[in-house]
Design an enzyme around this catalytic site. Structure first.
Site, PDB file in Angstrom:
ATOM      1  N   SER A 219      -5.133   3.538   1.035  1.00  0.00           N
ATOM      2  CA  SER A 219      -3.764   3.192   0.632  1.00  0.00           C
ATOM      3  C   SER A 219      -3.032   2.565   1.817  1.00  0.00           C
ATOM      4  CB  SER A 219      -3.053   4.461   0.137  1.00  0.00           C
ATOM      5  OG  SER A 219      -1.853   4.119  -0.504  1.00  0.00           O
ATOM      6  N   ASN A 220      -1.742   2.552   1.786  1.00  0.00           N
ATOM      7  CA  ASN A 220      -0.930   1.961   2.856  1.00  0.00           C
ATOM      8  C   ASN A 220       0.419   2.697   2.892  1.00  0.00           C
ATOM      9  OD1 ASN A 220       1.053   0.514   1.078  1.00  0.00           O
ATOM     10  ND2 ASN A 220      -0.870  -0.381   0.336  1.00  0.00           N
ATOM     11  N   PRO A 221       1.214   2.458   3.947  1.00  0.00           N
ATOM     12  CA  PRO A 221       2.433   3.280   4.104  1.00  0.00           C
ATOM     13  C   PRO A 221       3.641   2.827   3.286  1.00  0.00           C
ATOM     14  CG  PRO A 221       1.855   2.124   6.168  1.00  0.00           C
ATOM     15  CD  PRO A 221       1.002   1.568   5.106  1.00  0.00           C
ATOM     16  N   SER A 222       3.471   1.976   2.289  1.00  0.00           N
ATOM     17  CA  SER A 222       4.636   1.522   1.521  1.00  0.00           C
ATOM     18  C   SER A 222       5.397   2.721   0.929  1.00  0.00           C
ATOM     19  CB  SER A 222       4.167   0.605   0.383  1.00  0.00           C
ATOM     20  OG  SER A 222       5.255   0.362  -0.479  1.00  0.00           O
ATOM     21  N   ALA A 286       2.762  -2.895  -2.643  1.00  0.00           N
ATOM     22  CA  ALA A 286       1.765  -3.198  -1.607  1.00  0.00           C
ATOM     23  C   ALA A 286       0.403  -2.870  -2.202  1.00  0.00           C
ATOM     24  CB  ALA A 286       2.049  -2.372  -0.367  1.00  0.00           C
TER      25      ALA A 286
END
Ligand code: CTP
Length: 415
Positions: A219-222, A286
């Protein structure tokens, strides 16, 4: 009939708000609400009732509002015209904060024996009530009757909500004042032009999760804050909003149709299903570019050897919409580390977007971008022309993105 696309964007107008603080225990939240209203760009004047001043000092209110605080004591000073009439020319909206059953009753009956009540009778702008009282007092037919009367005159209410109450031994119930942020949202809705009425926006927000096994994912930090801000402002301006959201810890704005997703494929399915019926898409999500080729249905056990993961590219969702686009306006967000404008313009062309908002991950540590409340973005068009926007809150970015969409409709109409 005027085309619904032929709408001019409204300029961002700073507005004057007159806040009446009443004598409920929730008056303790008034300084925070005043500070938030000021930070949101409103110019404030404050009236505090005599009872309110038993819960919070005039100096605290004046400091939070950066304005003088008017009380019954000034009102009784001998002066021509009357303070309530002088104050009645100031506001674009009145907010009755920590509103008590007593203030509601006085207003509903047209009484004018104190500065707050006399001012409420004198103003000719929208009035927002933010009640805070004991649930039994709120539910009493007298209070509910006064509420009905005030609403019949076009007054607005936000809250109360159910929750823990300030009075000892009372536990919880319907009577708690809404949070200061909700007061700001309700005021904004009151003074904002409903220039997006009749339009349907599809907004995507947050990260996607691409599971490797039931407990691990890419995943990502969005944080979703940018997309939620766009959705909130669009709703306040009268639009219908479908918010397709990845897992985030935000509360969706009231009124949005919310579709929860986790993976990019789920996001694609939700967006594809809604696309035909929407007028514009703002894609802040994102999206993970890859997913596991062979996700495991059981939790993987670690070994001491290196692990190689095979990843499959996810479909480019926005590009897919660009290929299907008929009347819709398409807006993307791009995060670049270098040659931002050129790359963003190239993405806008490849994905057939109307424009794209460029932001830079390098600014995260400064309170901008991923997870932060502010953003610093550049609007880039497919032809490579661009506008650099100064640092501003994500809500203000959201507002300007929506103005940009209205501009595009206007341009299309002209052509
Ligand atoms: N986007 C999308 N589907 C993907 C990847 C991105 O719809 N699989 C959307 C994003 O929501 C965003 C825009 O495309 O609005 C640009 O995203 P970005 O990740 O910057 O672009 P990519 O095309 O993935 O390019 P790259 O990662 O190579 O920079």
């Amino acid at each position: 009939m005027r085309s619904r696309y032929n709408i001019l964007p409204m300029p961002f107008l700073l507005k004057n708000v007159l806040v009446l603080v009443c004598g409920s225990v929730a008056a303790g939240k008034a300084p925070t609400a005043l500070r938030r209203l000021r930070e949101a760009g409103y110019t404030l004047q404050v009236i505090a009732t005599a009872r309110a001043l038993e819960f919070v000092t005039a100096l605290t209110l004046a400091t939070a509002a950066e304005s003088e605080v008017h009380t019954d004591l000034d009102w009784f000073k001998v002066q021509p015209g009357g303070k309530h009439l002088e104050l009645s020319h100031f506001p674009d909206a009145v907010v009755v904060l920590a509103a008590t059953s007593d203030t509601m009753a006085r207003a509903a009956l047209g009484l004018s024996g104190d500065l707050a009540s006399a001012t409420l009778l004198s103003v000719r702008c929208p009035i927002l009530w933010v009640p805070a009282m004991n649930p039994r007092m709120w539910e009493h037919p007298a209070t509910q009757g006064h509420k009905t009367t005030l609403e019949s005159w076009g007054h607005h209410f936000v809250g109360p909500v159910s929750g823990k109450l300030g009075t000892r031994g009372e536990g919880a119930g319907m009577g708690r004042m809404v949070e200061p942020e909700d007061v700001v949202g309700a005021v904004r809705a009151l003074v904002t032009a409903r220039d997006l009425e009749g339009l349907h926006f599809l907004v995507t927000a947050g990260p996607t999760r691409e599971y490797l096994d039931p407990v691990r994912f890419i995943s990502n930090p969005s944080s979703g804050k940018m997309g939620y801000a766009v959705a909130k402002v669009a709703l306040e301006r009268g639009a219908q909003v479908t918010l397709v959201t990845g897992p985030v810890s935000l509360t969706p704005p009231p009124g949005a149709k919310v579709v929860q997703i986790e993976s990019a494929l789920e996001l694609k399915a939700a967006v594809d299903a809604a696309f035909e019926s929407v007028d514009a898409v703002v894609m802040t999500a994102a999206v993970a570019d890859y997913r596991a080729s062979k996700p495991s249905s059981e939790k993987e056990t670690k070994t001491s050897s290196a692990l190689t993961l095979e990843l499959t590219p996810n479909p480019d969702i926005l590009k897919g919409l660009g290929e299907r686009k008929t009347h819709q306006i398409l807006v993307g967000f791009a995060m670049e580390t270098d040659k931002g404008v050129d790359k963003a313009a190239d993405k806008a062309r490849r994905k057939n977007l109307d424009f794209i908002l460029l932001n830079y991950p390098a600014r995260v540590g400064e309170g901008i971008g991923f997870g932060a409340d502010d953003n610093e973005v550049t609007l880039v068009r497919p032809d490579g022309t661009f506008e650099v926007w100064e640092r501003m809150t994500k809500l203000e970015v959201g507002k300007r993105v929506l103005d940009g969409i209205l501009e595009r409709w206007k341009e299309r109409n002209v052509k």
